[in-house]
Design a protein around this motif. Structure first.
Motif, PDB file in Angstrom:
ATOM      1  N   SER A  52      -0.219  -6.568  19.048  1.00 16.75           N
ATOM      2  CA  SER A  52      -0.660  -6.968  20.389  1.00 16.75           C
ATOM      3  C   SER A  52      -0.763  -8.478  20.554  1.00 16.75           C
ATOM      4  CB  SER A  52      -2.032  -6.340  20.687  1.00 16.75           C
ATOM      5  OG  SER A  52      -2.963  -6.649  19.655  1.00 16.75           O
ATOM      6  N   ASN A 101      -3.623  -7.762  10.726  1.00 14.77           N
ATOM      7  CA  ASN A 101      -4.639  -6.779  11.123  1.00 14.77           C
ATOM      8  C   ASN A 101      -4.163  -5.320  11.093  1.00 14.77           C
ATOM      9  OD1 ASN A 101      -7.440  -6.387  11.838  1.00 14.77           O
ATOM     10  ND2 ASN A 101      -6.677  -5.712  13.825  1.00 14.77           N
ATOM     11  N   PRO A 102      -3.006  -4.998  11.662  1.00 17.22           N
ATOM     12  CA  PRO A 102      -2.572  -3.594  11.595  1.00 17.22           C
ATOM     13  C   PRO A 102      -2.378  -3.109  10.145  1.00 17.22           C
ATOM     14  CG  PRO A 102      -1.339  -4.758  13.283  1.00 17.22           C
ATOM     15  CD  PRO A 102      -2.114  -5.794  12.526  1.00 17.22           C
ATOM     16  N   GLN A 105      -5.863  -2.452   8.716  1.00 16.21           N
ATOM     17  CA  GLN A 105      -6.440  -1.221   9.265  1.00 16.21           C
ATOM     18  C   GLN A 105      -5.757   0.014   8.683  1.00 16.21           C
ATOM     19  OE1 GLN A 105      -9.193  -1.633  10.822  1.00 16.21           O
ATOM     20  NE2 GLN A 105      -8.897  -3.837  11.014  1.00 16.21           N
TER      21      GLN A 105
ATOM     22  N   PRO B 285     -14.477  -4.336  11.543  1.00 15.29           N
ATOM     23  CA  PRO B 285     -13.927  -5.537  10.922  1.00 15.29           C
ATOM     24  C   PRO B 285     -12.415  -5.621  11.076  1.00 15.29           C
ATOM     25  CG  PRO B 285     -15.570  -4.560   9.491  1.00 15.29           C
ATOM     26  CD  PRO B 285     -15.353  -3.588  10.620  1.00 15.29           C
ATOM     27  N   GLY B 286     -11.927  -6.815  11.307  1.00 13.43           N
ATOM     28  CA  GLY B 286     -10.502  -7.046  11.473  1.00 13.43           C
ATOM     29  C   GLY B 286     -10.240  -8.530  11.565  1.00 13.43           C
ATOM     30  N   ILE B 287      -9.019  -8.880  11.932  1.00 15.85           N
ATOM     31  CA  ILE B 287      -8.631 -10.289  11.969  1.00 15.85           C
ATOM     32  C   ILE B 287      -8.101 -10.640  13.355  1.00 15.85           C
ATOM     33  CG2 ILE B 287      -7.012 -11.987  11.036  1.00 15.85           C
ATOM     34  CD1 ILE B 287      -7.285  -9.762   8.526  1.00 15.85           C
ATOM     35  N   LEU B 288      -8.698 -11.658  13.950  1.00 13.63           N
ATOM     36  CA  LEU B 288      -8.241 -12.102  15.269  1.00 13.63           C
ATOM     37  C   LEU B 288      -8.334 -13.624  15.361  1.00 13.63           C
ATOM     38  CD1 LEU B 288      -7.350 -11.358  18.209  1.00 13.63           C
ATOM     39  CD2 LEU B 288      -9.761 -11.357  18.821  1.00 13.63           C
ATOM     40  N   LEU B 295     -13.980  -6.909  15.660  1.00 12.69           N
ATOM     41  CA  LEU B 295     -13.237  -6.938  16.908  1.00 12.69           C
ATOM     42  C   LEU B 295     -12.946  -5.542  17.430  1.00 12.69           C
ATOM     43  CD1 LEU B 295      -9.554  -7.038  16.653  1.00 12.69           C
ATOM     44  CD2 LEU B 295     -10.618  -8.146  14.731  1.00 12.69           C
ATOM     45  N   GLN B 297     -10.609  -2.823  18.662  1.00 18.02           N
ATOM     46  CA  GLN B 297      -9.213  -2.556  18.329  1.00 18.02           C
ATOM     47  C   GLN B 297      -8.957  -1.056  18.313  1.00 18.02           C
ATOM     48  OE1 GLN B 297      -8.486  -3.535  14.118  1.00 18.02           O
ATOM     49  NE2 GLN B 297     -10.676  -3.882  13.911  1.00 18.02           N
ATOM     50  N   ASP B 300      -4.900   1.806  15.101  1.00 14.00           N
ATOM     51  CA  ASP B 300      -3.721   1.183  14.497  1.00 14.00           C
ATOM     52  C   ASP B 300      -3.878  -0.336  14.339  1.00 14.00           C
ATOM     53  OD1 ASP B 300      -1.001   1.173  13.541  1.00 14.00           O
ATOM     54  OD2 ASP B 300      -0.386   0.400  15.499  1.00 14.00           O
ATOM     55  N   GLY B 301      -5.045  -0.869  14.714  1.00 18.22           N
ATOM     56  CA  GLY B 301      -5.258  -2.301  14.528  1.00 18.22           C
ATOM     57  C   GLY B 301      -4.714  -3.183  15.634  1.00 18.22           C
ATOM     58  N   GLN B 302      -4.393  -2.589  16.787  1.00 22.41           N
ATOM     59  CA  GLN B 302      -4.000  -3.405  17.945  1.00 22.41           C
ATOM     60  C   GLN B 302      -5.270  -3.801  18.684  1.00 22.41           C
ATOM     61  OE1 GLN B 302      -0.882  -4.137  17.949  1.00 22.41           O
ATOM     62  NE2 GLN B 302      -0.191  -2.533  16.555  1.00 22.41           N
ATOM     63  N   VAL B 303      -5.297  -5.057  19.150  1.00 23.99           N
ATOM     64  CA  VAL B 303      -6.496  -5.570  19.798  1.00 23.99           C
ATOM     65  C   VAL B 303      -6.645  -4.945  21.185  1.00 23.99           C
ATOM     66  CG1 VAL B 303      -7.722  -7.655  20.478  1.00 23.99           C
ATOM     67  CG2 VAL B 303      -6.208  -7.698  18.497  1.00 23.99           C
TER      68      VAL B 303
END
Lengths: 260, 401
Positions: A52, A101-102, A105, B285-288, B295, B297, B300-303
C-alpha cells in the motif's frame, strides 16, 4: 545450487532482469507472465509483492501495486500461485521484491520456508536495514538458501558499498540516479562516472543497474560498466497497455528489443 | 532535565524505544538519515543553537505559552484543570516549536530547500512560516482530499510563498503526503531537508521532534510550581495522531511514575465501525514510514485507511515512543469519538471562551473519563486553536444551540 549463483557463473555481461508486479494487470497473470518472460529470454525475473505504501517506487509501479492489491493479491496468494512452477518448467532465477511490513506480518521464517518450497532464489527488501538483516534475517536466509540483494546509490559511500558487498551473496543492485523507480534517467556522464567508479571498487558480487532503464539504448549504456540491468516501470507500462490476448507476444517483442 | 539512568521510555543508542523505532529506510535515504543521526545531537546541544532556538521561540513564536487555570471547566468536571495554551503559539498550534528547531538544523546542515508533509495543514503552515523567515524554498505535500477540506491553510501556505503539491496516490491524505515527501527527499538527497511534522519517521526524527516539543512540559513544570507550589500534576492529557504535542507534554514527566499520562486517540465514528483512527485499539506492531511501531493494517500487512473528523489525527500509526508508552502501560490510551470531541469543543468554547482545534478536543473529551478527584491537578495540552475547524463546527452549531 542457487539459480542466481549459477546464472552469474555462466553469464557475466548483458544480464537482463525484468520486474513485474504480482497479480497485475489481472490476479492470475503472475505465472503466465513468468512463462512469457522466460521464453522471451529474460535472464532473471523480479516479482514485486504489492504494498500500500511503496515509498521507493514512482507512479507507474505504485499504480500497479494498487491495482494488484485491488485484485486481491497477498503474500499468501502469491506463494499459492508459485506452487509447482519449478515442476512446470520454470527454470529462470526468481527474486521477490517488496516492502518489509507484509513480509513481517506473514512471518519471516514462514516466508523463507515458502520461498524455498516454491523455488524463489532471492529477495529484495529496500526498507530492511542492514543491521536488522545481519542480526535477525541473515541466519534464516542462509538456512533456506535465499540470497539477499542490497541497493547502492550514487550517494552511498565507498566504505558502505564495500560493507554491503561483503554481506551480499547474489548481486548488488545499483540505483542509477537519485530518485524513485521509473524516473527518467538519461544515461549521462554523471551516471557513467558513478558506474565506472563502482566498477573500479572491484566488488566481489555482480552488479545490475536499475531505475530509469527502459529501452535498448539505456540498457546498453547501463551495462557498459556492469553485469547487466533491470527494467521495471517500462515493462509495467507495456503490460498496462497490452490487451490480455496479445500479452505473450508483446512480452517476447519487448524483451527481444532490449538486446537487439 | 538530564537523566542519569537509562529510561525505558527514551530512545536508546541504536534508535529504538524497546522494540519500536529504528530506521527502516531504503538505501536511497540512508545517507540523509545518517547525516541527520550523526549530527542532530551535536547541533541541538550547541550553545549558539540553543540561544537562537530559545530566542525565536520567545520573540517569533510567542513563548512561553500561558498555563491557564480553567475554573468553570474545572467546576463542571469536578477537578482542577490547567490548560497549556499551545493554541496561542504563532500559527495557532504547537507545530511551530518543531519547525523552528528543524529549520535551524537544516541551516546548519547547509540545506537550501525544505520539504514537508501536512494533514490538516497546521504543520504545513508552520513549515512555510519558518521557511519564509529564513528565506528557504519550501515544498509541502498535502493529500488531494485534505487540500479540498482544509482550504484556508492551503491559502496560508501559498501566501507564505510555499509550493503546495497535491498527493494523489493512495488515500490522498496524510499517509500519502508523507510517502510523497519521502519520495521527494529520495529524489533530492543532497540539498533538501525533510521537516517531519510529528514524532514519526526513521530515527532520529522521533527523538529530535520530541526534544523540540519538550519545551511544553519544561514550561509546564515551572508554571505549575509557580501557581500551585508543585511541579508535578496528577494527570497530563494530550491527543495523539502521530503524537508530537503529547510527546512534548509528556517529555519531562516520563520518568515520574506519579504523573498519569493520558493519550487521546481518534475513535472516529467508533472503534468497531470501520471508520476510526484509534491506532492502539485497532493496530498491531508493524513498520510504517521508516519506523517499527503500532499501526492499523490488514492481516496481509497493508496499511489501512484511517478515519477521523479531525484531519490531524487521521493517521494509521503513532510515533514509536508512544508505541512503547502503550506497550509498557506507562501511558493510558483512550479512544474518543467524533461526537465526544465535538461535545468537548463546544463545552470549552462556552465555559472558557477558547475554541480548540478538533484534534485538541479529543484530549479535552478525556476529562470526564480519567477519574480525577476534585483536588487532583490535571494538565491538558491545548495543542491548537479551532479557527481552521470553523467550517466543521459550523455544520454542528444547531445541535449545540
Amino acid at each position: 545450487m542457487n539459480r542466481l549463483t549459477t546464472l552469474f557463473q555462466h553469464k557475466t555481461a548483458d544480464v537482463l532482469n525484468v520486474y513485474f508486479t504480482a497479480g497485475f494487470p489481472q490476479l492470475t497473470d503472475t505465472v503466465p507472465i513468468l512463462h512469457a518472460l522466460q521464453e522471451a529470454g529474460a535472464d532473471l525475473v523480479e516479482i514485486g509483492m504489492p504494498y500500500s505504501d511503496p515509498v521507493a517506487d514512482g507512479e507507474t509501479i505504485q499504480r500497479s501495486n494498487q491495482q494488484a492489491l485491488d485484485n486481491g493479491m497477498t503474500v499468501a496468494t502469491l506463494f499459492e500461485q508459485l506452487q509447482n512452477i519449478r515442476q512446470q518448467g520454470i527454470t529462470v532465477p526468481i527474486l521477490l521484491m517488496g516492502y518489509l511490513n507484509p513480509v513481517v506480518q506473514f512471518g519471516i521464517e514462514k516466508f523463507c520456508q515458502q520461498c524455498q518450497a516454491t523455488g524463489v532464489d532471492g529477495v529484495i527488501l529496500p526498507d530492511l536495514p542492514l543491521e536488522v538483516f545481519e542480526r535477525e534475517y541473515q541466519p534464516l536466509f542462509t538456512k533456506y538458501g535465499l540470497k539477499n540483494v542490497f541497493l547502492v546509490t550514487p550517494q552511498t559511500s565507498a566504505a558502505r558499498v564495500r560493507q554491503l558487498d561483503g554481506l551480499a551473496d547474489g548481486f548488488i543492485y545499483l540505483v542509477a540516479a537519485a530518485g524513485t523507480t521509473g524516473a527518467q534517467t538519461d544515461m549521462n556522464a554523471d551516471v557513467d562516472a558513478y558506474l565506472s567508479r563502482t566498477k573500479a571498487l572491484g566488488l566481489r558480487n555482480p552488479t545490475l543497474v536499475g531505475f530509469g532503464i527502459s529501452d535498448a539504448a539505456s540498457f546498453a549504456a547501463a551495462s557498459r560498466h556492469t553485469t547487466g540491468a533491470i527494467i521495471g516501470s517500462a515493462f509495467i507500462r507495456l503490460l498496462q497497455h497490452t490487451p490480455a490476448e496479445g500479452q505473450a507476444a508483446a512480452i517476447k517483442e519487448f524483451v527481444a528489443g532490449i538486446r537487439p | 532535565m538530564t537523566l542519569t539512568a537509562p529510561s525505558p521510555y527514551r530512545v536508546d543508542a541504536g534508535g529504538y524505544y524497546g522494540p519500536f523505532g529504528g530506521a527502516y529506510v531504503p538505501e536511497m535515504l540512508y545517507p540523509n538519515v545518517e547525516e541527520l543521526r550523526d549530527n542532530y545531537l551535536r547541533i541541538i546541544e550547541d550553545p549558539e543553537f540553543k540561544r537562537e532556538f530559545k530566542q525565536l521561540l520567545r520573540d517569533f513564536a510567542g513563548r512561553p505559552t500561558p498555563l491557564f487555570l480553567a475554573q468553570r471547566l474545572s467546576a463542571e468536571i469536578g477537578t482542577t484543570i490547567y490548560l497549556k495554551r499551545e493554541d496561542l503559539c504563532h500559527t495557532g498550534a504547537h507545530k511551530i516549536n518543531n519547525t523552528i528547531g528543524q529549520i535551524l538544523v537544516a541551516q546548519r546542515l547547509g540545506k537550501q530547500r525544505i520539504v514537508a508533509e501536512t494533514g490538516a495543514g497546521q504543520h504545513g503552515v508552520a513549515t512555510a512560516t519558518v521557511c519564509a523567515l529564513m528565506g528557504l524554498e519550501c515544498i509541502v505535500y498535502m493529500g488531494a482530499i485534505d487540500i479540498e477540506r482544509q482550504k484556508p491553510n492551503v491559502d496560508r501556505m501559498r501566501m507564505l510563498g510555499a509550493k503546495v503539491v497535491p498527493a494523489t496516490s493512495g488515500s490522498q491524505t496524510l499517509k500519502d503526503a508523507t510517502n510523497e515527501a519521502m519520495r521527494h527527499w529520495i529524489s533530492n538527497p543532497t540539498d533538501t531537508h525533510y521537516i517531519i511534522g510529528s514524532v514519526v519517521g526513521p530515527h532520529p526524527y522521533p527523538d529530535m521532534v520530541a526534544r523540540f516539543q519538550s519545551i511544553i512540559s519544561a514550561e509546564t513544570i515551572t508554571q505549575l510550581l509557580e501557581q500551585t507550589g508543585r511541579a508535578n500534576p496528577d494527570f497530563v492529557l494530550a491527543c495523539v495522531g502521530g503524537g508530537s504535542n503529547a510527546a512534548g507534554a509528556f517529555y519531562h514527566y516520563l520518568d515520574q511514575p506519579g504523573v498519569r499520562l493520558i493519550a487521546a486517540e481518534a475513535a472516529g465514528q467508533g472503534v468497531t465501525t470501520g471508520h476510526s483512527a484509534a491506532t492502539t485499539a485497532l493496530g498491531k506492531p508493524g513498520i510504517l514510514h521508516g519506523a517499527s511501531t503500532i499501526l492499523m493494517q490488514t492481516e496481509d500487512g497493508q496499511v489501512t485507511e484511517p478515519y477521523s473528523i479531525s484531519a490531524g489525527l487521521d493517521y494509521p500509526g503513532i510515533g514509536p515512543q508512544h508505541a512503547q508508552l502503550f506497550a509498557t502501560g506507562r501511558a493510558e490510551f483512550l479512544s474518543i469519538t467524533d461526537r465526544a470531541a465535538l461535545d468537548a469543543a463546544f463545552q470549552l468554547s462556552r465555559l472558557e471562551g477558547i475554541i480548540p482545534a478538533l484534534e485538541t478536543a479529543h484530549a479535552l473529551a478525556c476529562l470526564p473519563l480519567i477519574g480525577a478527584k476534585k483536588d487532583d491537578v490535571v494538565v491538558v495540552c491545548l495543542s491548537g486553536r479551532g479557527d481552521k475547524d470553523l467550517a466543521t463546527y459550523t455544520q454542528h452549531l444547531e445541535e449545540y444551540s
